[in-house]
Scaffold this motif. Structure first.
Motif, PDB file in Angstrom:
ATOM      1  N   THR A 143      38.376  37.750  37.449  1.00  0.00           N
ATOM      2  CA  THR A 143      37.221  37.660  36.549  1.00  0.00           C
ATOM      3  C   THR A 143      36.015  37.168  37.323  1.00  0.00           C
ATOM      4  O   THR A 143      36.109  36.228  38.117  1.00  0.00           O
ATOM      5  N   SER A 148      36.240  41.496  33.877  1.00  0.00           N
ATOM      6  CA  SER A 148      37.524  41.250  34.522  1.00  0.00           C
ATOM      7  C   SER A 148      38.364  42.513  34.482  1.00  0.00           C
ATOM      8  O   SER A 148      38.079  43.455  33.737  1.00  0.00           O
ATOM      9  N   ARG A 190      32.143  35.724  36.533  1.00  0.00           N
ATOM     10  CA  ARG A 190      31.241  35.209  35.507  1.00  0.00           C
ATOM     11  C   ARG A 190      29.863  34.984  36.106  1.00  0.00           C
ATOM     12  O   ARG A 190      29.733  34.354  37.147  1.00  0.00           O
ATOM     13  N   THR A 204      44.839  38.882  37.265  1.00  0.00           N
ATOM     14  CA  THR A 204      43.576  39.168  36.584  1.00  0.00           C
ATOM     15  C   THR A 204      42.456  38.502  37.366  1.00  0.00           C
ATOM     16  O   THR A 204      42.491  37.292  37.605  1.00  0.00           O
TER      17      THR A 204
END
Length: 170
Positions: A118, A8, A120, A116
């Motif tokens: 991110t 991130s 995954r 932010t």
């Protein structure tokens, strides 16, 4: 070598969290900022994002094009937007499986909003050696974590420029 399963990065944008959320949570607009995404087709039409909303993402990396089927898993206006990628294919996303989750968090700070982003890696059933080999082939020598770190930075920089240069930004 074990995989990095999440990366991130953050940026502060001079706008309210709800203003930025409204942009990011519209998958049809993502192509304006992402280095790979060309936009999306939302299945329910237009309107605000909601948990369970599905869309097909249109993507390009170099000469390669592919589509992904995605489902929104978080839609908290001004706070958090996330979607899961669960199918992929060249023209249509036919190959099903857990692929990735993308998340955006919005936090009011002095000077605007800290955004932010991110990524995954949801390919948890893939052996690390196989995933690393596949990733290096698909990204010309990088793991997806390394590759996505660069994509996230470029996306955030482009999002900041677009939001801050828009007439309504404050």
């Amino acid at each position: 070598m074990p995989r990095t399963l999440a990366v991130s990065d953050s940026i502060v944008i001079q706008a309210a969290p709800s203003v930025i959320y409204d942009q990011v949570s519209d998958p049809t607009l993502m192509g304006q900022w992402s280095p790979e995404n060309l936009g999306a087709t939302v299945h329910h039409g237009s309107g605000n994002a909601f948990v369970g909303m599905q869309f097909v993402g249109h993507n390009k990396r170099g000469p390669f094009r592919w589509t992904t089927r995605c489902t929104v898993v978080a839609a908290d206006r001004g706070e958090r937007f996330a979607f899961r990628v669960h199918a992929i294919g060249r023209r249509r996303p036919l190959l099903r499986g857990r692929i990735a989750t993308w998340e955006y968090q919005f936090e009011a700070v002095d000077g605007g909003t800290r955004v932010t982003e991110t990524w995954r890696d949801d390919r948890r059933t893939w052996p690390d050696a196989f995933a690393n080999a596949f990733d290096k082939l698909a990204t010309k020598g990088h793991t997806f974590a390394e590759f996505q770190r660069g994509n996230i930075r470029r996306t955030l920089d482009r999002l900041k420029k677009a939001v801050e240069s828009a007439p309504a930004a404050s």
